[in-house]
Design a protein around this motif. Structure first.
Motif, mmCIF file in Angstrom:
data_model
loop_
_atom_site.group_PDB
_atom_site.id
_atom_site.type_symbol
_atom_site.label_atom_id
_atom_site.label_comp_id
_atom_site.label_asym_id
_atom_site.label_seq_id
_atom_site.Cartn_x
_atom_site.Cartn_y
_atom_site.Cartn_z
ATOM 1 N N GLN A 4 1.108 -1.488 -0.145
ATOM 2 C CA GLN A 4 -0.102 -0.010 0.239
ATOM 3 C C GLN A 4 0.858 1.299 -0.151
ATOM 4 N N TYR A 5 0.854 2.192 -0.814
ATOM 5 C CA TYR A 5 1.588 3.408 -1.161
ATOM 6 C C TYR A 5 0.693 4.761 -1.102
ATOM 7 N N VAL A 6 0.943 6.614 -0.548
ATOM 8 C CA VAL A 6 0.277 7.054 -0.941
ATOM 9 C C VAL A 6 0.986 8.080 -2.525
ATOM 10 N N LEU A 7 -0.054 7.962 -2.956
ATOM 11 C CA LEU A 7 -0.447 8.495 -4.441
ATOM 12 C C LEU A 7 -0.065 10.220 -4.708
ATOM 13 N N ILE A 8 1.291 10.627 -5.185
ATOM 14 C CA ILE A 8 1.395 11.965 -5.289
ATOM 15 C C ILE A 8 0.915 11.540 -6.869
ATOM 16 N N ALA A 9 0.541 12.342 -7.937
ATOM 17 C CA ALA A 9 0.282 12.453 -8.961
ATOM 18 C C ALA A 9 0.339 14.129 -9.726
ATOM 19 N N VAL A 10 1.580 14.095 -10.646
ATOM 20 C CA VAL A 10 1.324 16.064 -10.814
ATOM 21 C C VAL A 10 1.215 15.658 -12.594
ATOM 22 N N GLY A 69 15.679 10.096 -6.925
ATOM 23 C CA GLY A 69 16.663 9.784 -6.032
ATOM 24 C C GLY A 69 15.901 9.677 -4.262
ATOM 25 N N PHE A 70 14.823 10.162 -4.374
ATOM 26 C CA PHE A 70 14.395 11.074 -3.185
ATOM 27 C C PHE A 70 13.558 9.937 -2.719
ATOM 28 N N VAL A 71 12.279 9.891 -3.816
ATOM 29 C CA VAL A 71 11.635 8.583 -3.426
ATOM 30 C C VAL A 71 12.011 7.309 -3.267
ATOM 31 N N GLY A 119 9.792 3.994 -2.623
ATOM 32 C CA GLY A 119 8.924 4.709 -3.272
ATOM 33 C C GLY A 119 9.511 4.031 -4.153
ATOM 34 N N HIS A 120 8.444 4.167 -4.873
ATOM 35 C CA HIS A 120 8.581 4.253 -6.371
ATOM 36 C C HIS A 120 7.719 5.362 -7.659
ATOM 37 N N LEU A 168 4.162 9.613 -8.026
ATOM 38 C CA LEU A 168 4.965 9.017 -6.945
ATOM 39 C C LEU A 168 4.405 8.327 -6.454
ATOM 40 N N TYR A 169 4.980 7.057 -5.750
ATOM 41 C CA TYR A 169 4.194 6.368 -4.677
ATOM 42 C C TYR A 169 5.184 6.273 -3.104
ATOM 43 N N LEU A 170 4.606 6.821 -2.319
ATOM 44 C CA LEU A 170 5.539 5.603 -0.772
ATOM 45 C C LEU A 170 5.045 5.295 0.084
ATOM 46 N N PRO A 171 5.695 4.507 0.526
ATOM 47 C CA PRO A 171 5.008 3.821 1.308
ATOM 48 C C PRO A 171 3.810 4.434 2.812
ATOM 49 N N ARG A 172 3.020 3.662 2.350
ATOM 50 C CA ARG A 172 1.743 3.758 3.636
ATOM 51 C C ARG A 172 2.433 3.451 5.168
ATOM 52 N N SER A 173 2.050 4.461 6.070
ATOM 53 C CA SER A 173 2.814 4.508 7.789
ATOM 54 C C SER A 173 1.233 4.174 7.916
#
Length: 670
Positions: A443-449, A487-489, A494-495, A510-515
């Protein structure tokens, strides 16, 4: 007595002569047992073939009942008597069966029994002919077993579809593997044309007929392509067709073997992706090491320049022209620091300070900043999903990454267009993870631009994250914006994925892991004052110019300052007993004593001492897994006079609070 006429005598002699010759002929035959039985089944004659087959001499067997040649089972079942009855009733009896020799061994016999009648029609016995066909039976049995074993083998194979086609291409048999791979049962497919397994495109191009013709003319046809199952789904098949001919060489059809290699191809593709990921990882590691070494020296150099410029500021106060030039120089230092920071970000060498954060709240707090950056000609739509999960990231780096994406999107639209910023929950399943070697399912939190800009070609997309790659005109960008985001992601586990088509715009996800932890709510913003103090600070810095600048800056702020150029010298000062309130040490220094060990020994000697690290590149001394170790304070080079003053005061205040809390805990009643 009637006289014997010469003619009658000659006829009898001729008859006896013929009978004698026939008896000689029968007696001489060795390949057949030919003998006679009386009406009750007793042996009345015996030839050489009978003796060879059964082992009895004529003297031994004459007068014996022929049933002794039968097996005990057949005797018990009355088979010998039934054979005679059938011969008498039907004029002939023929059968195959086991017979028994004198020594008890058995042989497989072909038996023919014919009834013998006198001239008046009376049954006077039976003629019996027996042939030993054990070898033929053994050969037939072996052939039958071989055919049965082959059928069992073919039917038992489940990894291959093995079946036959008639000359016209219709299916004539079907094994278990064919049913498993295609989904058709045997009774559904027999008689059907094999072209039904081909895709409509292949059927339209005539590929099934081409395959049969090639097999016929070339003796073999092999091909890989997509085939259809009964349910309409596709699989990648490796197919072999060979013509079949009978014993006389006549063409009778085709043998067809098909293997489902979809998983094999997927595994090969996954291996290729893994190899590509390994190459990318090796490239990242090489760049990380290069940028790390460069960043350390470069940031030290920037620190010397920035520190001296800030010290110079007081000397030129009131000289507007000099102050303007000084600010220009400091602006160049900031640009250099940003460049070094972006290189470290791409190389995944940043010292991240992640927190549990709700990105919806974060974007709400920064939306005004983003709008000001983009300008009025860019229409911005922000969509934040309800029930948004938390994620564990470095807040400052998220903001920096988003700012880079927004600026890239603005530039792709030439400053005019629509930009959509979406935040929501997303799950990446195992299938997606298999297709992307660097992704962990979860599961991830997704940011799409998304932008309405010019879009990217596949070649540009393939290089979009490479450092220094840019489609902008020379001098309009460093080519490090997207590489920093990447690099940051990746450092945040993340992905990143780009979707783009020329003329249709671009979406970066940007997929950042869920906490699952509760959000770390931000503390009230502290007002930064460049105030000093009177505490004693030990500066441990191996670069003499950096050390001199830091010492002068801290002295100007009112602190008592001691200095050391390596860990061993700093430890000697600590062990001398001089009161020290703060150890300010570079992370990377020469010598055998590492900075973390210096800090540990300092705390052992002076329990209340505060420790502040500084570095342009932390390596793995105080950063593990890309994250700053818990409880560690770090001031990243190059830093300003204001950053240094504020951070020193913050670290000293936090240490004083910890000491006070510990003292209260010791004195309070239990």
């Amino acid at each position: 007595m009637s006289p014997v006429h010469p003619a009658d005598s000659s006829s009898n002699e001729a008859h006896l002569s013929d009978l004698h010759r026939f008896q000689l002929l029968v007696s001489a035959i060795h390949d057949y047992a030919i003998y006679m039985l009386d009406p009750e089944g007793r042996v009345v004659s015996w030839n050489a073939g009978a003796q060879r087959f059964k082992g009895y001499t004529e003297a031994e067997i004459r007068g014996q009942h022929f049933s002794r040649f039968y097996t005990p089972e057949d005797q018990a079942a009355g088979i010998p008597q039934l054979a005679l009855q059938s011969a008498a009733a039907n004029g002939r009896f023929e059968a195959h069966g086991w017979r028994v020799r004198k020594d008890g061994t058995r042989f497989w016999a072909n038996v023919v029994i014919d009834p013998i009648h006198a001239e008046d029609g009376r049954l006077i016995g039976f003629a019996k002919i027996t042939r030993d066909i054990s070898e033929q039976k053994a050969a037939a049995d072996a052939l039958r077993r071989s055919e049965q074993e082959f059928r069992l083998l073919v039917q038992g194979v489940t990894d291959y579809a093995i079946y036959m086609l008639d000359p016209a291409g219709r299916v004539t048999n079907w094994n278990a593997g064919a049913q498993r791979i295609t989904g058709y049962a045997k009774d559904e497919i027999l008689g059907e044309h094999f072209s039904r397994f081909y895709t409509p495109e292949d059927r339209a191009s005539g590929l099934p007929d081409i395959a049969l013709k090639a097999a016929t003319t070339q003796g073999r046809y092999e091909h890989e392509g997509w085939r259809l199952r009964k349910d309409g789904s596709k699989f990648l098949a490796q197919a072999l067709i060979e013509p079949l001919r009978d014993a006389e060489g006549q063409f009778v059809g085709y043998a067809k073997i098909t293997r489902d290699i979809t998983e094999k191809q997927e595994a090969a593709a996954a291996l290729k992706r893994t190899e590509q990921a390994l190459v990318q990882a090796q490239k990242m590691e090489a760049i990380g090491k290069l940028t790390g070494g460069v960043a350390h020296d470069f940031n030290n150099l920037l620190q010397v320049i920035a520190g001296n410029l800030q010290l110079l500021a007081r000397d030129i106060a009131g000289n507007e022209r000099a102050e303007r030039r000084l600010q220009g120089a400091l602006s160049g230092v900031k640009r250099g620091a940003k460049l070094a920071s972006q290189l470290l970000a791409f190389g995944r060498r940043q010292p991240l300070e992640p927190k549990v954060v709700n990105l919806g709240r974060l974007l709400g707090a920064t939306s005004d900043l983003f709008r000001r950056t983009l300008g009025d000609a860019v229409e911005v739509e922000t969509v934040i999903a309800g029930g948004l999960w938390n994620t564990f990231v470095d807040v400052a780096q998220v903001e920096n990454a988003l700012l880079n994406l927004l600026i890239n999107a603005r530039d792709a639209m030439n400053g005019i267009g629509k930009l959509t910023l979406e935040v929501g929950n997303a799950s990446l399943d195992e299938a997606y993870a298999r297709a992307h070697a660097d992704v962990v399912a979860g599961q991830y939190v997704l940011i799409a631009v998304s932008d309405t800009g010019s879009g990217m070609t596949p070649d540009v997309m393939a290089q979009a994250f490479d450092p220094f790659f840019s489609t902008k005109p020379e001098g309009k960008g460093t080519g490090l914006g997207l590489s920093m985001v990447y690099g940051f992601v990746k450092q945040s586990n993340g992905h990143v994925k780009i979707y783009s088509e020329p003329g249709l715009g671009t979406t970066v996800k940007l997929y950042l892991p869920r906490s699952h932890e509760a959000e770390d709510l931000p503390a009230a913003t502290e007002t930064r004052h460049a105030s000093g103090g009177q505490e004693t600070i030990l500066v441990a810095e191996d670069d003499e110019e950096v050390c001199a600048t830091v010492v002068d800056t801290l002295s100007e702020l009112g602190y008592r300052v001691l200095k050391a150029h390596d860990g061993e010298s700093a430890l000697a000062i600590i062990q001398s007993g001089i009161p020290i309130d703060l150890l300010f040490t570079d992370v990377v220094m020469p010598g055998t004593l590492r900075s973390p060990d210096l800090a540990r020994k300092a705390r052992e000697r002076i329990p209340g001492i505060a420790v502040l690290f500084t570095s342009g590149y932390t390596q793995n001394a105080i950063v593990h897994g890309g994250r700053l170790d818990p409880g560690v304070d770090l001031l990243t080079k190059p830093y300003s006079r204001e950053d240094l003053a504020w951070k020193v005061r913050q670290v000293l205040a936090n240490q004083a609070s910890r000491v006070s809390t510990a003292a209260n805990a010791r004195t309070s009643p239990t």
